[in-house]
Write an enzyme that holds these catalytic residues in place. Structure first.
Site, PDB file in Angstrom:
ATOM      1  N   CYS A 106       0.791  -1.124   0.002  1.00 34.98           N
ATOM      2  CA  CYS A 106       0.131  -0.090   0.042  1.00 34.98           C
ATOM      3  C   CYS A 106       0.989   1.248  -0.068  1.00 34.98           C
ATOM      4  O   CYS A 106       1.925   1.334   0.570  1.00 34.98           O
ATOM      5  CB  CYS A 106      -1.005   0.015   1.226  1.00 34.98           C
ATOM      6  SG  CYS A 106      -2.195   1.158   1.357  1.00 34.98           S
TER       7      CYS A 106
ATOM      8  N   ASP B  98       0.402   3.700   1.692  1.00 38.62           N
ATOM      9  CA  ASP B  98       0.564   4.311   3.079  1.00 38.62           C
ATOM     10  C   ASP B  98       1.851   4.796   3.495  1.00 38.62           C
ATOM     11  O   ASP B  98       2.519   3.821   3.644  1.00 38.62           O
ATOM     12  CB  ASP B  98      -0.203   3.646   3.873  1.00 38.62           C
ATOM     13  CG  ASP B  98      -0.728   3.961   5.432  1.00 38.62           C
ATOM     14  OD1 ASP B  98       0.321   4.775   5.917  1.00 38.62           O
ATOM     15  OD2 ASP B  98      -2.056   4.158   5.528  1.00 38.62           O
TER      16      ASP B  98
ATOM     17  N   ARG C  52       2.952   4.785   6.250  1.00 36.58           N
ATOM     18  CA  ARG C  52       3.203   4.153   7.423  1.00 36.58           C
ATOM     19  C   ARG C  52       3.905   2.722   7.133  1.00 36.58           C
ATOM     20  O   ARG C  52       4.350   2.001   8.105  1.00 36.58           O
ATOM     21  CB  ARG C  52       2.247   4.147   8.535  1.00 36.58           C
ATOM     22  CG  ARG C  52       1.879   5.341   8.775  1.00 36.58           C
ATOM     23  CD  ARG C  52       0.412   5.302   9.754  1.00 36.58           C
ATOM     24  NE  ARG C  52      -0.554   5.219   8.660  1.00 36.58           N
ATOM     25  CZ  ARG C  52      -1.994   4.964   9.001  1.00 36.58           C
ATOM     26  NH1 ARG C  52      -2.474   5.255  10.225  1.00 36.58           N
ATOM     27  NH2 ARG C  52      -2.695   4.541   8.014  1.00 36.58           N
TER      28      ARG C  52
ATOM     29  N   HIS D 181      -1.957  -3.886   4.946  1.00 29.65           N
ATOM     30  CA  HIS D 181      -1.980  -3.627   6.280  1.00 29.65           C
ATOM     31  C   HIS D 181      -3.257  -3.490   7.039  1.00 29.65           C
ATOM     32  O   HIS D 181      -4.294  -2.861   6.203  1.00 29.65           O
ATOM     33  CB  HIS D 181      -0.778  -2.205   6.584  1.00 29.65           C
ATOM     34  CG  HIS D 181      -1.338  -0.995   6.005  1.00 29.65           C
ATOM     35  ND1 HIS D 181      -2.054  -0.097   6.561  1.00 29.65           N
ATOM     36  CD2 HIS D 181      -1.885  -0.852   4.702  1.00 29.65           C
ATOM     37  CE1 HIS D 181      -2.706   0.779   5.829  1.00 29.65           C
ATOM     38  NE2 HIS D 181      -2.411   0.405   4.746  1.00 29.65           N
TER      39      HIS D 181
ATOM     40  N   CYS E 102      -6.400  -0.328   7.020  1.00 30.96           N
ATOM     41  CA  CYS E 102      -5.964   0.394   5.635  1.00 30.96           C
ATOM     42  C   CYS E 102      -7.133   1.297   5.163  1.00 30.96           C
ATOM     43  O   CYS E 102      -8.142   0.937   4.999  1.00 30.96           O
ATOM     44  CB  CYS E 102      -5.778  -0.628   4.432  1.00 30.96           C
ATOM     45  SG  CYS E 102      -5.462   0.063   2.817  1.00 30.96           S
TER      46      CYS E 102
HETATM   47 CO    CO Z   1      -3.484   0.881   2.915  1.00 26.51          CO
END
Ligand code: CO
Length: 194
Positions: free
Chosen positions: A42, A44, A46, A98, A101
């Site tokens: 992803c 993301d 993080r 994750h 999400c």
């Molecule tokens: Co995500």
């Protein structure tokens, strides 16, 4: 530009640190990359691939998009997959989602979010396929389970590509892994591999 000066300073320090540990590091890498892993994860912020599995530049080939999807009409992802398997000859494809999400969470709502709805539609299809199981769950647990189901579906999508089928036909060693990462403790859980 001045707003980003700290990033450039970070880069300078990072480069010096790596060179102090291994003076030939960048010279070797500049000549070629030989990663054994392709990471599909992803976007993301993080969930940064290299840091999570503690690998250096050159060790892992990376493709990231919203909610770590492998869509058969997405030439961006397919191009990365083809290059990784046919040119770099990676031995492992890791699909890593994750928990928590945002993309998966958005797919569970009826809200409209513009263009991204087309992208998230694929996750809505996954939710529909597992509607009986998901109907038993609520809130965070429901999002978490759909995050897992989405990873498994995307890994299945990798396996169904002509790129992977051709590699298997050639006898090229290749394993597809389904992983999920926890934002809460930084740990990866293995959902399966084939
Ligand atoms: Co995500």
């Amino acid at each position: 530009m001045t707003e980003l000066n700290h990033l450039l300073t970070n880069n300078e320090h990072w480069s010096e640190r790596i060179k102090a540990e291994d003076p030939t590091f960048f010279d070797k890498l500049a000549k070629q990359q030989r990663p054994e892993y392709l990471w599909i994860g992803c976007s993301d912020s993080r969930v940064p691939a290299n840091q999570i599995v503690d690998l250096l530049p050159g060790d892992i080939f990376v493709h990231r998009n919203v909610a770590n999807q492998v869509i058969h009409t997405d030439y961006n992802c397919l191009t990365v997959l083809q290059y990784a398997i046919e040119v770099l000859k990676v031995k492992h494809v890791i699909v890593c989602g994750h928990y928590g999400c945002g993309g998966v969470e958005a797919a569970l709502t009826d809200e409209t979010n513009g263009l991204i709805d087309n992208w998230l539609g694929h996750i809505r299809d996954v939710a529909k396929q597992h509607s009986v199981e998901l109907a038993e769950l609520k809130g965070e647990a429901k999002v978490a389970r759909l995050c897992e189901l989405n990873v498994l579906q995307q890994a299945a999508n990798v396996r169904r590509t002509s790129i992977v089928k051709d590699a298997i036909r050639r006898g090229q060693p290749l394993t597809i892994h389904s992983w999920i990462y926890s934002l809460k403790n930084g740990r990866i859980t293995v959902l399966g591999n084939t």
